[in-house]
Design a protein around this motif. Structure first.
Motif, mmCIF file in Angstrom:
data_model
loop_
_atom_site.group_PDB
_atom_site.id
_atom_site.type_symbol
_atom_site.label_atom_id
_atom_site.label_comp_id
_atom_site.label_asym_id
_atom_site.label_seq_id
_atom_site.Cartn_x
_atom_site.Cartn_y
_atom_site.Cartn_z
ATOM 1 N N TRP A 59 0.811 -1.136 0.016
ATOM 2 C CA TRP A 59 0.110 0.106 -0.097
ATOM 3 C C TRP A 59 0.788 1.269 -0.026
ATOM 4 O O TRP A 59 0.641 2.220 -0.614
ATOM 5 N N ARG A 63 1.675 4.212 -3.267
ATOM 6 C CA ARG A 63 1.408 5.658 -3.003
ATOM 7 C C ARG A 63 2.617 6.476 -2.873
ATOM 8 O O ARG A 63 2.680 7.924 -2.509
ATOM 9 N N GLU A 78 -3.980 7.700 7.205
ATOM 10 C CA GLU A 78 -4.541 7.634 5.676
ATOM 11 C C GLU A 78 -4.737 6.395 5.565
ATOM 12 O O GLU A 78 -5.724 5.990 4.856
ATOM 13 N N TYR A 79 -4.120 5.128 5.908
ATOM 14 C CA TYR A 79 -4.291 3.824 5.773
ATOM 15 C C TYR A 79 -5.559 3.243 6.379
ATOM 16 O O TYR A 79 -6.072 2.617 5.955
ATOM 17 N N ASP A 81 -8.102 5.203 7.002
ATOM 18 C CA ASP A 81 -9.118 5.989 6.358
ATOM 19 C C ASP A 81 -9.349 5.013 5.090
ATOM 20 O O ASP A 81 -10.640 4.757 4.908
ATOM 21 N N TRP A 82 -8.220 4.547 4.509
ATOM 22 C CA TRP A 82 -8.583 3.816 3.232
ATOM 23 C C TRP A 82 -8.918 2.416 3.423
ATOM 24 O O TRP A 82 -9.932 1.863 2.837
ATOM 25 N N LEU A 83 -8.717 1.702 4.948
ATOM 26 C CA LEU A 83 -9.505 0.451 5.083
ATOM 27 C C LEU A 83 -10.830 0.620 5.639
ATOM 28 O O LEU A 83 -11.552 -0.332 5.540
ATOM 29 N N GLN A 86 -13.921 -1.372 4.069
ATOM 30 C CA GLN A 86 -13.457 -2.545 3.476
ATOM 31 C C GLN A 86 -13.572 -3.618 4.346
ATOM 32 O O GLN A 86 -13.667 -4.966 4.064
#
Length: 330
Positions: A59, A63, A78-79, A81-83, A86
């Protein structure tokens, strides 16, 4: 006045000293940490850790971020937030544990304790919820019906023993596959105790006991005799004649359960959940339920029995009492 001891300040000071240490000294410490962690963590924990580190590193690479510690708290936030959305928040917490452990292994301060990361996780929980998915319950009645459907083949005898052990002992699949013949301890009334040498909540092997009914004991002994198992052989093993006497994989146990029960949504944990619900339904107290499931806190059995407890709550009892009172007046 003597200043109070501050463990966090001491930890940061140690990390600062390590950061100033010569490169060979630091490299030697990192290698020693890696070696010692292999003995301190269970193999499945290490496998989970390495899988998460690889996923997080990929990941970061996508980026343009460095995946080598120390990693900025903003990147980790940020990681998170991305997870969000999901995977479950509990799984996100596991990934944060791995990132924190990656920093500890390199003697760097963990970014996961930073307020930015804490706020990111809180935001994900608020937006997507923090409910924990629970395995569907399998009651004793349902398991009995499945046992009665089994025949008399070697595989059926093994499956009967497996189902009895699961529904009586409330053991996890990893605990059941670890049982050896010598762990079956007979009692005068025909029932038995199963000695749990090690478990998820007992990694250091203090040991515990689980119950096996008289019928479960008879089924287990019949399978042991049929398979010719010896004292140090696993009870739950392959059913083929001449097959290796090695423990089954927990995933195989789940497949057997699905086939025997006739449902795709159940697992070994379903009988643990169902056992707790059965116990609350017939009025068992929480302390005896905790002993049966070898829990050290009431949180998990209470979570398993939320639907049952709601029907037994004070409001439910008041409603029933009021209904009975009204019915007597009519």
């Amino acid at each position: 006045m003597k200043a109070m001891f501050n463990r966090e300040e001491e930890r940061l000071e140690v990390l600062a000293q390590l950061a100033r240490a010569p490169i060979p000294t630091r490299a030697a410490l990192i290698e020693e940490y890696r070696r010692r962690s292999e003995g301190a963590f269970a193999p499945r924990t290490l496998e989970c850790y390495h899988n998460i580190v690889r996923s997080f590193s990929a990941w970061c690479d996508e980026r343009g971020y460095s995946s080598k510690p120390p990693i900025s708290p903003s990147v980790v936030a940020e990681y998170v937030d991305w997870l969000g959305g999901q995977i479950r928040s509990t799984t996100i917490a596991t990934r944060l544990w791995a990132i924190a452990e990656m920093h500890r292994a390199n003697f760097e301060a963990s970014p996961c304790r930073h307020r930015l990361v804490e706020l990111a996780l809180k935001s994900v929980k608020r937006k997507y919820g923090a409910a924990v998915r629970q395995a569907p319950a399998l009651s004793k009645k349902e398991v009995w019906a499945a046992i009665e459907r089994q025949g008399d083949s070697r595989a059926d005898l093994r499956n009967k023993a497996l189902l009895w052990i699961l529904t009586d002992s409330w053991c996890r699949a990893s605990e059941v596959v670890a049982f050896k013949v010598k762990d079956l301890l007979r009692q005068e009334d025909g029932s038995s105790l199963l000695y749990v040498t090690r478990s998820k909540t007992d990694p250091y092997g203090e040991g515990a006991y689980a119950f096996l009914s008289a019928e479960g004991t008879r089924a287990s002994l019949k399978w042991i005799r049929e398979a010719g198992l010896r004292r140090d052989d696993p009870i739950i093993t392959k059913s083929q004649v001449g097959g290796l006497r090695t423990p089954l994989n927990p995933a195989t146990v789940t497949r057997i359960i699905k086939r025997c029960i006739g449902r795709d949504d159940v697992s070994a944990h379903s009988m643990r959940v169902g056992g707790v619900q059965d116990a609350f339904r017939i009025g068992c107290d929480l302390s005896s339920i905790m002993v049966a499931g070898r829990w050290s806190s009431p949180e998990m059995p209470a979570r398993y029995a939320r639907r049952i407890l709601a029907s037994q709550s004070a409001s439910a009892q008041v409603s029933r009492a009021f209904e009975q009172e009204r019915a007597s007046e009519l």
